[in-house]
Design a protein around this motif. Structure first.
Motif, mmCIF file in Angstrom:
data_model
loop_
_atom_site.group_PDB
_atom_site.id
_atom_site.type_symbol
_atom_site.label_atom_id
_atom_site.label_comp_id
_atom_site.label_asym_id
_atom_site.label_seq_id
_atom_site.Cartn_x
_atom_site.Cartn_y
_atom_site.Cartn_z
ATOM 1 N N LYS A 1 23.433 41.112 12.105
ATOM 2 C CA LYS A 1 24.252 40.096 11.459
ATOM 3 C C LYS A 1 23.690 39.732 10.091
ATOM 4 O O LYS A 1 22.481 39.713 9.869
ATOM 5 C CB LYS A 1 24.378 38.860 12.349
ATOM 6 N N GLN A 2 24.586 39.415 9.190
ATOM 7 C CA GLN A 2 24.245 39.186 7.793
ATOM 8 C C GLN A 2 23.272 38.024 7.599
ATOM 9 O O GLN A 2 22.489 38.008 6.645
ATOM 10 C CB GLN A 2 25.535 38.922 7.013
ATOM 11 N N GLU A 3 23.293 37.075 8.530
ATOM 12 C CA GLU A 3 22.438 35.896 8.398
ATOM 13 C C GLU A 3 20.950 36.238 8.344
ATOM 14 O O GLU A 3 20.153 35.498 7.766
ATOM 15 C CB GLU A 3 22.691 34.925 9.562
ATOM 16 N N TYR A 4 20.574 37.368 8.934
ATOM 17 C CA TYR A 4 19.166 37.761 8.912
ATOM 18 C C TYR A 4 18.694 38.128 7.506
ATOM 19 O O TYR A 4 17.497 38.209 7.252
ATOM 20 C CB TYR A 4 18.934 38.956 9.834
ATOM 21 N N PHE A 5 19.637 38.346 6.603
ATOM 22 C CA PHE A 5 19.291 38.801 5.259
ATOM 23 C C PHE A 5 19.471 37.715 4.206
ATOM 24 O O PHE A 5 19.248 37.963 3.026
ATOM 25 C CB PHE A 5 20.164 40.010 4.888
ATOM 26 N N THR A 6 19.874 36.524 4.626
ATOM 27 C CA THR A 6 20.195 35.483 3.647
ATOM 28 C C THR A 6 19.375 34.211 3.831
ATOM 29 O O THR A 6 19.679 33.189 3.227
ATOM 30 C CB THR A 6 21.698 35.132 3.727
ATOM 31 N N GLY A 7 18.336 34.264 4.668
ATOM 32 C CA GLY A 7 17.511 33.080 4.891
ATOM 33 C C GLY A 7 16.738 32.680 3.650
ATOM 34 O O GLY A 7 16.471 33.499 2.757
ATOM 35 N N ARG A 8 16.371 31.421 3.584
ATOM 36 C CA ARG A 8 15.654 30.902 2.417
ATOM 37 C C ARG A 8 14.164 30.733 2.710
ATOM 38 O O ARG A 8 13.740 30.702 3.850
ATOM 39 C CB ARG A 8 16.248 29.555 1.993
ATOM 40 N N GLY A 9 13.401 30.589 1.636
ATOM 41 C CA GLY A 9 11.982 30.348 1.773
ATOM 42 C C GLY A 9 11.218 31.589 2.198
ATOM 43 O O GLY A 9 11.751 32.696 2.271
ATOM 44 N N LEU A 10 9.935 31.386 2.503
ATOM 45 C CA LEU A 10 9.064 32.493 2.873
ATOM 46 C C LEU A 10 9.527 33.161 4.161
ATOM 47 O O LEU A 10 9.564 34.401 4.261
ATOM 48 C CB LEU A 10 7.627 31.994 3.040
ATOM 49 N N LYS A 11 9.916 32.344 5.149
ATOM 50 C CA LYS A 11 10.377 32.900 6.416
ATOM 51 C C LYS A 11 11.619 33.760 6.211
ATOM 52 O O LYS A 11 11.732 34.861 6.772
ATOM 53 C CB LYS A 11 10.677 31.788 7.415
ATOM 54 N N GLY A 12 12.561 33.259 5.404
ATOM 55 C CA GLY A 12 13.783 34.020 5.144
ATOM 56 C C GLY A 12 13.486 35.328 4.439
ATOM 57 O O GLY A 12 14.068 36.371 4.767
ATOM 58 N N TRP A 13 12.553 35.296 3.492
ATOM 59 C CA TRP A 13 12.189 36.506 2.762
ATOM 60 C C TRP A 13 11.508 37.510 3.671
ATOM 61 O O TRP A 13 11.822 38.710 3.633
ATOM 62 C CB TRP A 13 11.274 36.151 1.600
ATOM 63 N N LEU A 14 10.592 37.038 4.520
ATOM 64 C CA LEU A 14 9.896 37.934 5.440
ATOM 65 C C LEU A 14 10.858 38.565 6.450
ATOM 66 O O LEU A 14 10.752 39.746 6.774
ATOM 67 C CB LEU A 14 8.792 37.166 6.185
ATOM 68 N N THR A 15 11.813 37.743 6.926
ATOM 69 C CA THR A 15 12.811 38.264 7.867
ATOM 70 C C THR A 15 13.645 39.351 7.206
ATOM 71 O O THR A 15 13.881 40.416 7.783
ATOM 72 C CB THR A 15 13.726 37.131 8.362
ATOM 73 N N LYS A 16 14.092 39.076 5.990
ATOM 74 C CA LYS A 16 14.893 40.055 5.263
ATOM 75 C C LYS A 16 14.105 41.337 5.043
ATOM 76 O O LYS A 16 14.621 42.449 5.273
ATOM 77 C CB LYS A 16 15.319 39.473 3.911
ATOM 78 N N MET A 17 12.847 41.229 4.616
ATOM 79 C CA MET A 17 12.032 42.408 4.355
ATOM 80 C C MET A 17 11.796 43.216 5.625
ATOM 81 O O MET A 17 11.762 44.448 5.601
ATOM 82 C CB MET A 17 10.688 42.001 3.741
#
Length: 247
Positions: free
Chosen positions: A63-79
Motif C-alpha cells: 500500500k502507498q502509505e508505506y512510502f509517504t510517512g513523515r520523519g525519520l521513521k517514515g523515511w526508514l520505512t520507505k527506504m
C-alpha cells in the motif's frame, strides 16, 4: 541502486550470517524471463528472507502509505520497502486488487519476477488457507510460469506478534515451475481461475507439509477479531496489496 545496496551489501550478508538460511530447489527459479513466485505466508519476515535468497530481483507491491510517512521513521520505512523491491499501489476506491494485478502484469511483461502470497494475508495459525484467484489471473494473462515456494519455519523464527525474530535457521523450499499454457486465452473465466489457484495451493501444501483449510484466512482472522482473540501487536502486512488480489 538502493535495492542492490540493501540486498548485496547490507541485509543479505548479515541475514545469511545470522540466520544461515537453508534453501532447497533454488535452481527452479529461471535465470532470465518472467516468473511468478507464489508463496505461503507465515510471518512478516517472509518478504525479507525469500527475496534475499533469490539471485534475481523479486518485486512485490504494498500500500502507498508505506512510502509517504513523515520523519525519520517514515523515511526508514520507505527506504526499506524500496530497498526490498516493493512497488507502491493506490488502495483508495477499492481498486487495490486490480492495481496489484496491473502492476504485476507490467513487471512480468518487462521480463522480471513478481512475488505474491495467494492466501491474501498471513496465516493465523500456520496452516495453509484457500488461495485468491489473482495469482491465476496473473499466470493466465502473462503466460509466465508459477514457481511455488514455501517458507517452512518463518513462523518459528518470527512468531506472529513478535517484533524481533529469534536466531534460528531459516528454511525455504522452491518447487518445479508450473505451466498453465493449456489454459491459454481463458483468463477471466472464474472456474478456470479457481482451478488454477487450487492447483497452486495444492502444490504449496505438498511442498510445505502444512495442513490445508479450504477457507479464506482473512475470514478466520475476522472471526478471531470479533471474538476478541486478535493480536494487536502483530506487525503490519508489508505486502498486503500484492497478496490480497481478487477472490
Amino acid at each position: 541502486m538502493v535495492y542492490s545496496l540493501l540486498k548485496y551489501l547490507i541485509l543479505g550478508p548479515w541475514l545469511r550470517l545470522i540466520f544461515w538460511p537453508k534453501v532447497e530447489g533454488r535452481e527452479y527459479v529461471p535465470a532470465t524471463g518472467p516468473a511468478i513466485l507464489a508463496s505461503n505466508h507465515l510471518s512478516f519476515s517472509d518478504s525479507i528472507f525469500m527475496p534475499l535468497m533469490v539471485k534475481r530481483r523479486v518485486t512485490f507491491v504494498a500500500k502507498q502509505e508505506y512510502f509517504t510517512g513523515r520523519g525519520l521513521k517514515g523515511w526508514l520505512t520507505k527506504m526499506f520497502f524500496v530497498g526490498t523491491g516493493t512497488i507502491p499501489v493506490d488502495r483508495s476506491g477499492g481498486r487495490a486488487a486490480q492495481a496489484a494485478i496491473d502492476t504485476g502484469l507490467r513487471v512480468l511483461r518487462e521480463g522480471h519476477i513478481f512475488g505474491i502470497y495467494p492466501e491474501g494475508t498471513r496465516s493465523p495459525d500456520g496452516r495453509l488457507y484457500r488461495g485468491k484467484t489473482g495469482v491465476a489471473r496473473l499466470a493466465l494473462e502473462s503466460g509466465a510460469p508459477v514457481i511455488p515456494v514455501v517458507m517452512l519455519n518463518s513462523d518459528v523464527v518470527q512468531p506472529p506478534g513478535k517484533l524481533l525474530p529469534k536466531i534460528k535457521r531459516v528454511r525455504i523450499r522452491f518447487g518445479p515451475p508450473m505451466d498453465f499454457s493449456r489454459y491459454r486465452g481463458m483468463a477471466g473465466d472464474r472456474f478456470i481461475e479457481r482451478a488454477v489457484t487450487d492447483e497452486i495451493m495444492y502444490e504449496l501444501m505438498e511442498l510445505s507439509g502444512r495442513e490445508y483449510v479450504d477457507v479464506y484466512a482473512q475470514k478466520v482472522k475476522s472471526g478471531q477479531a470479533k471474538s476478541g482473540r486478535s493480536n494487536p501487536a502483530e506487525p503490519s502486512e508489508p505486502s498486503q496489496s500484492s497478496s490480497a488480489v481478487a477472490a
